[in-house]
Design a protein around this motif. Structure first.
Motif, PDB file in Angstrom:
ATOM      1  N   ALA A 104       8.565   8.759  -0.007  1.00 16.64           N
ATOM      2  CA  ALA A 104       7.429   8.233  -0.267  1.00 16.64           C
ATOM      3  C   ALA A 104       6.273   9.128   0.523  1.00 16.64           C
ATOM      4  N   ILE A 107       5.623  12.607  -1.185  1.00 21.87           N
ATOM      5  CA  ILE A 107       4.797  12.601  -2.059  1.00 21.87           C
ATOM      6  C   ILE A 107       3.214  12.158  -1.453  1.00 21.87           C
ATOM      7  N   GLN A 108       3.211  11.867  -0.339  1.00 18.03           N
ATOM      8  CA  GLN A 108       1.884  11.485   0.252  1.00 18.03           C
ATOM      9  C   GLN A 108       1.074  12.765   0.817  1.00 18.03           C
ATOM     10  N   ASP A 169       4.356   4.513  -4.580  1.00 20.73           N
ATOM     11  CA  ASP A 169       5.158   5.582  -4.106  1.00 20.73           C
ATOM     12  C   ASP A 169       6.495   5.373  -3.838  1.00 20.73           C
TER      13      ASP A 169
END
Ligand SMILES: [Zn+2]
Length: 192
Positions: A104, A107-108, A169
């Motif tokens: 996650a 992804i950020q 996410d």
């Protein structure tokens, strides 16, 4: 003392003023706090709570609304029954959760690459919120209802969007599903 954390929780820095001048220091941190549901700690009459309603109210009022507003996840942990205590089911291993968190965060990082000062959902400003937290009509309706019902502040609204984005996410979903908004709203129970 908790109340003085309001500023650093919001801005990620702390300003100390003395006669000789003032200095601002970085102060970004994760606040984890726990409290009892009432002065005796049992919470419910069935569990042996002896607190009067007024005592409970006074106890809970020690935390101000503005402070609670700055805490993203409020999780109520009810007391376990004897059976539950003895037969504790094995939870998901931390190593598995860790992998999900790392994914996650990646992804950020990719999402905000090139945006100065923003590297995770929590750091999003209003521009990023508009760009990356678009809701489906159903999710928007759900959030509108929650705002009306729980009289949520603009700050709470922004934070719910950020938490919902993070939940999506963690699940590896590009759009924010209704279930993520619902879950994020549910983390705002305290103070309602
Ligand atoms: Zn009690």
């Amino acid at each position: 003392m908790l109340e003085v954390l309001r500023q650093p929780l919001e801005t990620g820095c702390v300003t100390i003023s003395r006669a000789s001048g003032s200095c601002t220091f970085p102060a970004r941190f994760i606040l984890c706090a726990a409290m009892n549901p009432c002065p005796c700690g049992r919470g419910e009459v069935e569990l042996g709570c002896v607190c009067k309603l007024e005592e409970k109210r006074r106890y809970l009022k020690k935390l101000s609304g503005p402070l609670l507003d700055r805490i993203d996840l409020h999780v109520e942990v009810r007391q376990l029954s004897q059976d539950e205590l003895i037969n504790v089911p094995a939870g998901e291993p931390s190593a598995v959760i860790r992998q999900r968190v790392i994914a996650a965060r990646k992804i950020q990082e990719a999402r905000f690459s090139g945006i100065r000062g923003v590297y995770c959902n929590a750091r999003m400003g209003s521009r990023e919120l508009q760009q990356y937290c678009r809701l489906t009509p159903a999710s928007e309706m759900l959030l509108r209802q929650a705002i009306n019902r729980f009289k949520l502040s603009p700050r709470a609204y922004d934070r719910i969007l950020k938490v919902a984005r993070t939940i999506a996410d963690l699940a590896g979903i590009a759009e924010i599903p209704e279930s993520a908004v619902f879950e994020a709203i549910n983390y705002r129970k305290a103070g309602f």
